[in-house]
Design an enzyme around this catalytic site. Structure first.
Site, PDB file in Angstrom:
ATOM      1  N   ASP A   1       0.849  -1.191   0.000  1.00  0.00           N
ATOM      2  CA  ASP A   1       0.000   0.000   0.000  1.00  0.00           C
ATOM      3  C   ASP A   1       0.886   1.244   0.000  1.00  0.00           C
ATOM      4  O   ASP A   1       1.642   1.456   0.942  1.00  0.00           O
ATOM      5  CB  ASP A   1      -0.885  -0.036   1.257  1.00  0.00           C
ATOM      6  CG  ASP A   1      -1.664   1.249   1.448  1.00  0.00           C
ATOM      7  OD1 ASP A   1      -1.853   1.980   0.453  1.00  0.00           O
ATOM      8  OD2 ASP A   1      -2.084   1.520   2.598  1.00  0.00           O
TER       9      ASP A   1
ATOM     10  N   ASP B   1      -4.031   3.903   2.792  1.00  0.00           N
ATOM     11  CA  ASP B   1      -5.465   3.633   3.007  1.00  0.00           C
ATOM     12  C   ASP B   1      -5.712   2.187   3.446  1.00  0.00           C
ATOM     13  O   ASP B   1      -6.866   1.755   3.579  1.00  0.00           O
ATOM     14  CB  ASP B   1      -6.293   3.973   1.756  1.00  0.00           C
ATOM     15  CG  ASP B   1      -5.969   3.073   0.569  1.00  0.00           C
ATOM     16  OD1 ASP B   1      -5.039   2.236   0.684  1.00  0.00           O
ATOM     17  OD2 ASP B   1      -6.637   3.189  -0.469  1.00  0.00           O
TER      18      ASP B   1
ATOM     19  N   ASP C   1      -1.925  -1.261  -3.701  1.00  0.00           N
ATOM     20  CA  ASP C   1      -2.228  -0.514  -4.923  1.00  0.00           C
ATOM     21  C   ASP C   1      -1.089  -0.675  -5.939  1.00  0.00           C
ATOM     22  O   ASP C   1      -0.053  -1.265  -5.629  1.00  0.00           O
ATOM     23  CB  ASP C   1      -2.504   0.965  -4.599  1.00  0.00           C
ATOM     24  CG  ASP C   1      -1.428   1.554  -3.686  1.00  0.00           C
ATOM     25  OD1 ASP C   1      -0.238   1.307  -3.939  1.00  0.00           O
ATOM     26  OD2 ASP C   1      -1.795   2.247  -2.702  1.00  0.00           O
TER      27      ASP C   1
ATOM     28  N   ASP D   1      -5.727 -10.965 -15.114  1.00  0.00           N
ATOM     29  CA  ASP D   1      -6.746 -11.947 -14.778  1.00  0.00           C
ATOM     30  C   ASP D   1      -7.961 -11.645 -15.647  1.00  0.00           C
ATOM     31  O   ASP D   1      -8.430 -10.503 -15.709  1.00  0.00           O
ATOM     32  CB  ASP D   1      -7.106 -11.824 -13.287  1.00  0.00           C
ATOM     33  CG  ASP D   1      -7.412 -13.164 -12.659  1.00  0.00           C
ATOM     34  OD1 ASP D   1      -8.235 -13.899 -13.232  1.00  0.00           O
ATOM     35  OD2 ASP D   1      -6.850 -13.468 -11.588  1.00  0.00           O
TER      36      ASP D   1
ATOM     37  N   ASP E   1     -10.069 -16.961 -15.378  1.00  0.00           N
ATOM     38  CA  ASP E   1     -10.828 -17.400 -14.213  1.00  0.00           C
ATOM     39  C   ASP E   1     -11.930 -18.397 -14.596  1.00  0.00           C
ATOM     40  O   ASP E   1     -12.698 -18.137 -15.525  1.00  0.00           O
ATOM     41  CB  ASP E   1     -11.469 -16.156 -13.580  1.00  0.00           C
ATOM     42  CG  ASP E   1     -12.032 -16.404 -12.206  1.00  0.00           C
ATOM     43  OD1 ASP E   1     -11.251 -16.721 -11.303  1.00  0.00           O
ATOM     44  OD2 ASP E   1     -13.263 -16.264 -12.036  1.00  0.00           O
TER      45      ASP E   1
ATOM     46  N   GLU F   1      -7.860 -21.374 -15.621  1.00  0.00           N
ATOM     47  CA  GLU F   1      -8.197 -21.989 -14.330  1.00  0.00           C
ATOM     48  C   GLU F   1      -9.375 -22.930 -14.557  1.00  0.00           C
ATOM     49  O   GLU F   1     -10.424 -22.510 -15.030  1.00  0.00           O
ATOM     50  CB  GLU F   1      -8.573 -20.914 -13.305  1.00  0.00           C
ATOM     51  CG  GLU F   1      -8.723 -21.506 -11.915  1.00  0.00           C
ATOM     52  CD  GLU F   1      -9.715 -20.788 -11.020  1.00  0.00           C
ATOM     53  OE1 GLU F   1      -9.604 -20.913  -9.797  1.00  0.00           O
ATOM     54  OE2 GLU F   1     -10.635 -20.107 -11.540  1.00  0.00           O
TER      55      GLU F   1
ATOM     56  N   HIS G   1      -4.398 -17.277  -4.318  1.00  0.00           N
ATOM     57  CA  HIS G   1      -5.196 -16.477  -3.387  1.00  0.00           C
ATOM     58  C   HIS G   1      -6.417 -17.230  -2.855  1.00  0.00           C
ATOM     59  O   HIS G   1      -7.157 -16.683  -2.044  1.00  0.00           O
ATOM     60  CB  HIS G   1      -5.638 -15.199  -4.106  1.00  0.00           C
ATOM     61  CG  HIS G   1      -6.519 -15.506  -5.278  1.00  0.00           C
ATOM     62  ND1 HIS G   1      -6.061 -16.179  -6.394  1.00  0.00           N
ATOM     63  CD2 HIS G   1      -7.835 -15.278  -5.498  1.00  0.00           C
ATOM     64  CE1 HIS G   1      -7.053 -16.342  -7.246  1.00  0.00           C
ATOM     65  NE2 HIS G   1      -8.142 -15.803  -6.730  1.00  0.00           N
TER      66      HIS G   1
END
Ligand code: TEU
Length: 567
Positions: free
Chosen positions: A22, A26, A30, A99, A207, A265, A337
């Site tokens: 980050d 925040d 990013d 992705d 995906d 995937e 993830h």
């Protein structure tokens, strides 16, 4: 090896942007944060960066619900910052893949807004709309068009009062499934993909791409005991037109472009299907992510916990190695993830064995035949998080499963939490551990998901300075793939298939042979392999402990020997 198959020698690194770095305090990672850490990745030596979704999104599923495919999520930056990032990646000799999430969009995408607005609008048929089940009152329990459950709990259909019909969502209700039967949908997706390639990106991770083709009769699934909704996957995993759609995508998007990487995937894909998808002559995609080896420690129900049985894991990966030996190509991964951290799952994340087991797991994976994927933090041996109650979780899957299991399936909070602590996706999503400072150098603010308290010991700054660290071990594995042709190009032979403690195999290319043995236990174990005496006097390329005597491996030890053999 064909030059257009450069990815056979490559290692891919996955970035989960909201948890990587980050730059503005925040609490959310990013793109500027990634730019600031590109040298970490260049030092590691990876060839390709895969970014989990960075498009505008309501963030219902952390960006896997996209409301605009051709822009950047403001939390993460803007297109100008993206271009700067892409240039920084290319400048360091790496590539960047995006992705591609096109099984579904966000319900806030303009396409869906238009689709939902009326029954006869031009985009109505871009999604899967169906009336209530015959004779049932729309919107009442059981009136859904099919009995399918959604992956995140609850039914796979959402009733929309505006037009009195239901729309299909295999994932959350904010992720309506796109209707790939409609050629306009496909052309819109292909145009968007070309737009990103023209901008300079180097390919896509696709995906749940094996769910885009559905059996249009939408048949009910079989309901199993103790579950509230049926598994409808027979109707949409590897559906009737999947190969046709991927070939069309190849023609419309990839043909005539070079240097790209495409990986699909595919939960539930079989070896035979994967051969078809990755056969270069068929022009579909370069490789697939299969799931068999990460589903090995669950029961028939995805939410059941079973201890790892090493012989099963070897049988699965051995089958994938053999199945794609002469044709097609494997991708290799322990983590992403969606998966718990591998050192906590298949290794031992206690202080005594964490480093050794993380290294062993890394070496065993990277020395298979296929393209390895490293998920952020895996190169540090990051572990699962010590979750307390449900309030510690943020993931829509964890929260949805918790509700369904408690409300409809009669489970107790303790039972469900035990499973979520071991398997929950948030284990992978805690912030990247850059240094020992209070928020691990991830943010100066409050992180969106708590930093693992073990960042004081486990962090990148400490490991970059320590030649014995997991980081430098991964760096060496990646370098070995680049410099030793047998790693990328050699054939694969599994040894000791019935051994519950050791994972052993050889690789062979021309006159070079490698032997890899990993000890999956905390005890000393001797390897009973043919030729043991000869091997133990061969060159020991890599090990994470003292050189063993007579192939007797210490706790979580891995050895990699190399020798020259006569043809
Ligand atoms: O995951 C697809 C998928 O199969 C997951 O549902 C996975 O099986 C499950 O999370 C394991 O617990 C992809 C993305 O990787 C995931 O992050 C998204 O939530 C999902 O698709 C929907 O886009």
């Amino acid at each position: 090896m064909r030059s257009d198959e450069w990815w056979k020698k490559a290692v891919v690194y996955q970035i989960y942007p909201r948890s990587f770095a980050d730059s503005d305090g925040d609490g959310m990672g990013d793109l500027r944060g990634v730019i600031d850490h590109l040298d970490h990745l260049a030092e590691l030596g990876v060839d390709v960066l895969w970014f989990s979704p960075i498009y505008p999104s309501p963030q219902d599923d952390n960006g896997y619900d996209i409301s605009d495919y051709q822009d950047i999520e403001p939390l993460f930056g803007d297109l100008a910052t993206f271009d700067e990032l892409l240039a920084g990646v290319h400048h360091r000799g790496m590539k960047l893949i995006m992705d591609l999430v096109v099984n579904h969009s966000s319900d806030e995408h303009a396409w869906f807004q238009e689709s939902r607005s009326s029954k006869d609008g031009p985009k109505r048929d871009w999604y899967w709309w169906r009336p209530a089940r015959d004779g049932m009152e729309p919107g009442t329990p059981g009136a859904e068009p099919t009995n399918w459950g959604s992956v995140f709990g609850g039914p796979a259909w959402e009733y929309d009062e505006k037009t009195g019909e239901y729309y299909l969502h295999l994932f959350s209700r904010k992720q309506p499934d796109l209707n790939w039967e409609n050629p306009e949908v496909r052309e819109a997706v292909y145009a968007m993909m070309r737009w990103w390639l023209d901008r300079g990106v180097d390919g896509f991770r696709m995906d749940v791409i094996n769910m885009i083709s559905k059996d249009t009769s939408l048949p009910d699934g079989r309901l199993s005991a103790g579950t509230a909704y049926a598994d409808g996957s027979a109707a949409y995993v590897g559906g009737p037109r999947l190969h046709e759609f991927l070939q069309e995508m190849h023609r419309e998007v990839f043909a005539g472009r070079e240097g790209l990487l495409t990986v699909g995937e595919m939960p539930g894909v079989t070896v035979d299907e994967a051969r078809l998808h990755t056969d270069p002559a068929r022009q579909e995609i370069d490789m697939v992510f299969q799931f068999d080896h990460v589903w090995v420690d669950r029961g028939t129900d995805p939410w059941m916990l079973q201890p790892l049985q090493l012989t099963k894991l070897k049988a699965i990966l051995g089958r994938w190695q053999a199945g794609l030996a002469d044709l097609g190509w494997n991708s290799l991964y322990w983590n992403n993830h969606d998966q718990p951290r591998v050192v906590s799952r298949y290794g031992d994340d206690g202080p005594e064995h964490r480093v050794a087991s993380a290294k062993m797991l890394g070496a065993v994976l990277h020395l298979h035949r296929g393209t390895p994927y490293v998920y952020q933090g895996e190169e540090l041996g990051m572990t699962n998080y010590p979750f307390g109650g449900i309030e510690d979780f943020r993931d829509i899957e964890a929260l949805g499963h918790y509700r369904q299991a408690l409300d409809l399936e009669g489970r107790t909070p303790d039972e469900v939490l035990t499973v979520l602590r071991a398997r929950g996706r948030d284990n992978a999503r805690t912030p990247m551990q850059w240094d020992a400072s209070p928020q691990a150098g991830f943010t100066t603010g409050t992180p969106w998901l708590a930093v693992n308290p073990n960042h004081r010991e486990i962090n990148a700054a400490a490991q970059r300075d320590d030649p014995d660290s997991v980081f430098h071990w991964y760096r060496q594995l990646i370098e070995l793939r680049h410099t030793e042709p047998v790693v990328a190009g050699g054939d694969f032979t599994m040894l000791l298939p019935n051994d519950e403690r050791l994972y052993a195999f050889t690789r062979r290319l021309d006159d070079t042979e490698l032997l890899v043995i990993g000890n999956f236990t905390g005890e000393t174990v001797g390897a009973e392999i043919e030729d043991a005496a000869a091997w133990s006097s061969a060159e020991l390329l890599l090990t994470n402990a003292a050189a063993p005597d007579d192939l007797r491996l210490g706790p979580w030890q891995v050895v990699v020997y190399r020798r020259t053999v006569r043809r």
